[in-house]
Design a protein around this motif. Sequence first.
Motif, mmCIF file in Angstrom:
data_model
loop_
_atom_site.group_PDB
_atom_site.id
_atom_site.type_symbol
_atom_site.label_atom_id
_atom_site.label_comp_id
_atom_site.label_asym_id
_atom_site.label_seq_id
_atom_site.Cartn_x
_atom_site.Cartn_y
_atom_site.Cartn_z
ATOM 1 N N SER A 1 0.816 -1.220 0.000
ATOM 2 C CA SER A 1 0.000 0.000 0.000
ATOM 3 C C SER A 1 0.849 1.269 0.000
ATOM 4 O O SER A 1 0.337 2.356 -0.252
ATOM 5 C CB SER A 1 -0.940 0.013 1.216
ATOM 6 O OG SER A 1 -0.185 0.030 2.419
ATOM 7 N N GLY A 2 2.149 1.145 0.301
ATOM 8 C CA GLY A 2 3.020 2.313 0.272
ATOM 9 C C GLY A 2 3.334 2.742 -1.150
ATOM 10 O O GLY A 2 3.202 1.951 -2.088
ATOM 11 N N GLU A 3 3.753 3.979 -1.289
ATOM 12 C CA GLU A 3 4.167 4.483 -2.600
ATOM 13 C C GLU A 3 5.692 4.407 -2.639
ATOM 14 O O GLU A 3 6.388 5.324 -2.220
ATOM 15 C CB GLU A 3 3.693 5.929 -2.784
ATOM 16 C CG GLU A 3 3.967 6.490 -4.166
ATOM 17 C CD GLU A 3 3.439 7.908 -4.320
ATOM 18 O OE1 GLU A 3 4.264 8.822 -4.535
ATOM 19 O OE2 GLU A 3 2.212 8.107 -4.213
ATOM 20 N N TYR A 4 6.207 3.283 -3.149
ATOM 21 C CA TYR A 4 7.646 3.005 -3.116
ATOM 22 C C TYR A 4 8.190 3.021 -4.551
ATOM 23 O O TYR A 4 7.882 2.127 -5.350
ATOM 24 C CB TYR A 4 7.919 1.661 -2.441
ATOM 25 C CG TYR A 4 7.505 1.605 -0.978
ATOM 26 C CD1 TYR A 4 7.125 2.754 -0.281
ATOM 27 C CD2 TYR A 4 7.489 0.416 -0.269
ATOM 28 C CE1 TYR A 4 6.751 2.720 1.059
ATOM 29 C CE2 TYR A 4 7.125 0.357 1.069
ATOM 30 C CZ TYR A 4 6.748 1.518 1.731
ATOM 31 O OH TYR A 4 6.371 1.476 3.059
ATOM 32 N N SER A 5 9.003 4.019 -4.842
ATOM 33 C CA SER A 5 9.412 4.253 -6.226
ATOM 34 C C SER A 5 10.926 4.253 -6.389
ATOM 35 O O SER A 5 11.674 4.469 -5.436
ATOM 36 C CB SER A 5 8.844 5.588 -6.716
ATOM 37 O OG SER A 5 9.301 6.662 -5.903
ATOM 38 N N ILE A 6 11.361 4.045 -7.636
ATOM 39 C CA ILE A 6 12.789 4.004 -7.944
ATOM 40 C C ILE A 6 13.026 4.561 -9.338
ATOM 41 O O ILE A 6 12.208 4.370 -10.239
ATOM 42 C CB ILE A 6 13.345 2.560 -7.834
ATOM 43 C CG1 ILE A 6 14.870 2.549 -8.034
ATOM 44 C CG2 ILE A 6 12.640 1.607 -8.794
ATOM 45 C CD1 ILE A 6 15.528 1.230 -7.682
ATOM 46 N N GLU A 7 14.141 5.270 -9.486
ATOM 47 C CA GLU A 7 14.567 5.762 -10.795
ATOM 48 C C GLU A 7 15.511 4.726 -11.394
ATOM 49 O O GLU A 7 16.432 4.255 -10.718
ATOM 50 C CB GLU A 7 15.302 7.093 -10.648
ATOM 51 C CG GLU A 7 14.467 8.195 -10.014
ATOM 52 C CD GLU A 7 15.310 9.409 -9.619
ATOM 53 O OE1 GLU A 7 16.478 9.502 -10.057
ATOM 54 O OE2 GLU A 7 14.809 10.250 -8.853
ATOM 55 N N VAL A 8 15.292 4.374 -12.656
ATOM 56 C CA VAL A 8 16.166 3.391 -13.292
ATOM 57 C C VAL A 8 16.683 3.901 -14.626
ATOM 58 O O VAL A 8 16.027 4.685 -15.317
ATOM 59 C CB VAL A 8 15.466 2.026 -13.499
ATOM 60 C CG1 VAL A 8 14.940 1.474 -12.181
ATOM 61 C CG2 VAL A 8 14.341 2.132 -14.519
ATOM 62 N N ASP A 9 17.863 3.442 -14.973
ATOM 63 C CA ASP A 9 18.463 3.667 -16.280
ATOM 64 C C ASP A 9 18.252 2.376 -17.068
ATOM 65 O O ASP A 9 18.804 1.328 -16.684
ATOM 66 C CB ASP A 9 19.955 3.973 -16.120
ATOM 67 C CG ASP A 9 20.654 4.234 -17.448
ATOM 68 O OD1 ASP A 9 20.093 3.869 -18.500
ATOM 69 O OD2 ASP A 9 21.777 4.773 -17.427
ATOM 70 N N PRO A 10 17.450 2.401 -18.138
ATOM 71 C CA PRO A 10 17.185 1.161 -18.882
ATOM 72 C C PRO A 10 18.440 0.465 -19.388
ATOM 73 O O PRO A 10 18.427 -0.746 -19.628
ATOM 74 C CB PRO A 10 16.313 1.640 -20.051
ATOM 75 C CG PRO A 10 15.627 2.857 -19.523
ATOM 76 C CD PRO A 10 16.660 3.530 -18.656
ATOM 77 N N ARG A 11 19.521 1.201 -19.518
ATOM 78 C CA ARG A 11 20.778 0.593 -19.962
ATOM 79 C C ARG A 11 21.410 -0.261 -18.868
ATOM 80 O O ARG A 11 22.292 -1.068 -19.132
ATOM 81 C CB ARG A 11 21.772 1.684 -20.395
ATOM 82 C CG ARG A 11 21.264 2.575 -21.524
ATOM 83 C CD ARG A 11 22.189 3.759 -21.741
ATOM 84 N NE ARG A 11 22.308 4.573 -20.532
ATOM 85 C CZ ARG A 11 23.202 5.558 -20.384
ATOM 86 N NH1 ARG A 11 24.035 5.852 -21.365
ATOM 87 N NH2 ARG A 11 23.242 6.251 -19.258
ATOM 88 N N GLU A 12 20.947 -0.059 -17.637
ATOM 89 C CA GLU A 12 21.492 -0.772 -16.466
ATOM 90 C C GLU A 12 20.473 -1.771 -15.908
ATOM 91 O O GLU A 12 20.635 -2.265 -14.798
ATOM 92 C CB GLU A 12 21.840 0.238 -15.363
ATOM 93 C CG GLU A 12 22.982 1.161 -15.695
ATOM 94 C CD GLU A 12 24.290 0.704 -15.056
ATOM 95 O OE1 GLU A 12 24.243 -0.208 -14.220
ATOM 96 O OE2 GLU A 12 25.327 1.242 -15.422
ATOM 97 N N THR A 13 19.419 -2.026 -16.665
ATOM 98 C CA THR A 13 18.288 -2.772 -16.116
ATOM 99 C C THR A 13 17.808 -3.813 -17.130
ATOM 100 O O THR A 13 17.833 -3.567 -18.341
ATOM 101 C CB THR A 13 17.124 -1.814 -15.789
ATOM 102 O OG1 THR A 13 17.632 -0.663 -15.120
ATOM 103 C CG2 THR A 13 16.092 -2.474 -14.904
ATOM 104 N N ASN A 14 17.363 -4.970 -16.645
ATOM 105 C CA ASN A 14 16.767 -5.980 -17.520
ATOM 106 C C ASN A 14 15.560 -6.607 -16.825
ATOM 107 O O ASN A 14 15.175 -6.193 -15.718
ATOM 108 C CB ASN A 14 17.802 -7.041 -17.906
ATOM 109 C CG ASN A 14 18.448 -7.693 -16.685
ATOM 110 O OD1 ASN A 14 17.781 -7.917 -15.668
ATOM 111 N ND2 ASN A 14 19.741 -7.990 -16.770
ATOM 112 N N ASP A 15 14.974 -7.612 -17.467
ATOM 113 C CA ASP A 15 13.768 -8.252 -16.916
ATOM 114 C C ASP A 15 14.003 -8.772 -15.491
ATOM 115 O O ASP A 15 13.141 -8.643 -14.622
ATOM 116 C CB ASP A 15 13.333 -9.426 -17.806
ATOM 117 C CG ASP A 15 12.761 -8.968 -19.135
ATOM 118 O OD1 ASP A 15 12.875 -7.764 -19.429
ATOM 119 O OD2 ASP A 15 12.221 -9.799 -19.871
ATOM 120 N N ARG A 16 15.178 -9.364 -15.283
ATOM 121 C CA ARG A 16 15.479 -9.942 -13.968
ATOM 122 C C ARG A 16 15.572 -8.840 -12.914
ATOM 123 O O ARG A 16 15.065 -9.003 -11.796
ATOM 124 C CB ARG A 16 16.785 -10.733 -14.050
ATOM 125 C CG ARG A 16 17.122 -11.478 -12.767
ATOM 126 C CD ARG A 16 18.177 -12.545 -13.038
ATOM 127 N NE ARG A 16 18.573 -13.203 -11.788
ATOM 128 C CZ ARG A 16 19.630 -12.861 -11.058
ATOM 129 N NH1 ARG A 16 20.405 -11.868 -11.466
ATOM 130 N NH2 ARG A 16 19.926 -13.487 -9.951
#
Length: 459
Positions: free
Chosen positions: A143-158
């Motif tokens: 129920s919390g609003e828990y957010s993160i900024e990501v760089d798609p170049r550093e991120t994948n499905d896993r």
Amino acid sequence: MDQSITFDLDLIKRYDKSGPRYTSYPTALELHEGFGEAEYLQHIQKSNAAGGPLSLYFHIPFCDTVCFYCACNKIVTKNRAHAVPYLDNLCREVAMQGALFDKSRPVNQLHWGGGTPTFLNYEQMKRLMDTTREHFTLHDDDSGEYSIEVDPRETNDRTIAQLRELGFNRISLGLQDFDPDVQKAVNRLQSKEQTFAVLEAARKEGFRSTNIDLIYGLPLQTEHTFAKTLEQVLAYAPDRFSIFNYAHMPSRFKTQRQINDADLPTPAVKLEILQMVGQKLTDAGYVYIGMDHFAKPDDELAVAQREGKLYRNFQGYSTHSDCDLVGLGVTSIGRVGDAYMQNYKELDEYDAAISQGKLPVFRGVDLDEDDKLRRAVITQLICHFELTFSKIETEFTIDFAEYFAPELENLRLMKADGLLDLTADGIQVSTAGRLLIRNICMVFDKYLAQKQQQFSKVI
């Protein structure tokens, strides 16, 4: 509530000057080193006495490569080992801060920013979240609003699946522009495939909100090239857009010196891009939240704005006006009680404070009654584009017309120009004035005159 905008080119040209983004009032320029750990502890005591939920912000400063346009507080390195001592210190700070706040206060909002938070590997991210759960009261029911900024170049499905497992349910993807020439000019090479794979993975894993960051005003951009990027993103219909005006300030931000000034679009071209953006997003069904932010009508921000519950803090627009904000990590800024405070900006200073068992707060500012009054006025205007004088008069026991007589005189000029409607009862910002809401808020800023040159242009 009408959440539309009108693009008035002449009005924008006339009012396009430098000014704050008002993620706080007073702005961060008013923080001073006469405010330290002792003052912060006093405000925590007052905050605990008042009670209420908390918001946590974590600053992860590391980036693998430098984006030339970036004005964030960052450390560029390919050596992942640099994150190890920083994470140790950050977890120690979480324990120190957590011990000071009443455990009955739930964390309704949590945000990891940077830098690139996913510079950390999964084990490191899990350690940080586990430490946070140990020392603060996080929600376990999503129920919390828990957010993160990501760089798609550093991120994948896993990675996305792991972030969801850790409790994140909102995600913001950095993009800026797909045009290959623009990407080369700012040293950020990022494919459509990378970006949209991450967006789709976030939806598959059940992230409740997706945001895309774009920047206009970068070198070699034109209305045509930026429209192409925007159309490609609109095909995937993210919940929110953050479309920022690039502020070229190479004297303040060294990495921006690697941008060729001659390649920057002219003010006229930037206005063409802005007008196109507003039109395309409106046509696609998005509403203007304010200050570069657009959202779908059923998004939490859009709903909060219509219900008069929208707020603004150092991360931008928020639905949690009732939360005290605890900043964690190097250079992070918090708002606890009636004060703002900031951690040390340099890693060695941050490390030294933590090693001595001290809170790493090195500057801040206590808000006086006038600050709180002006903050309430500016927050209401920048979030809701309207202000009812009687509400402010009741809350602060003032006569609005008397207290703000010079400001109201300045607003009459803005009324004549069509930015707003001004009556004896309040202020109503026009659809044309919404793009210039910073200018309207600046009228109420008592600190601005001597520091205006240190801010970016409004448009």
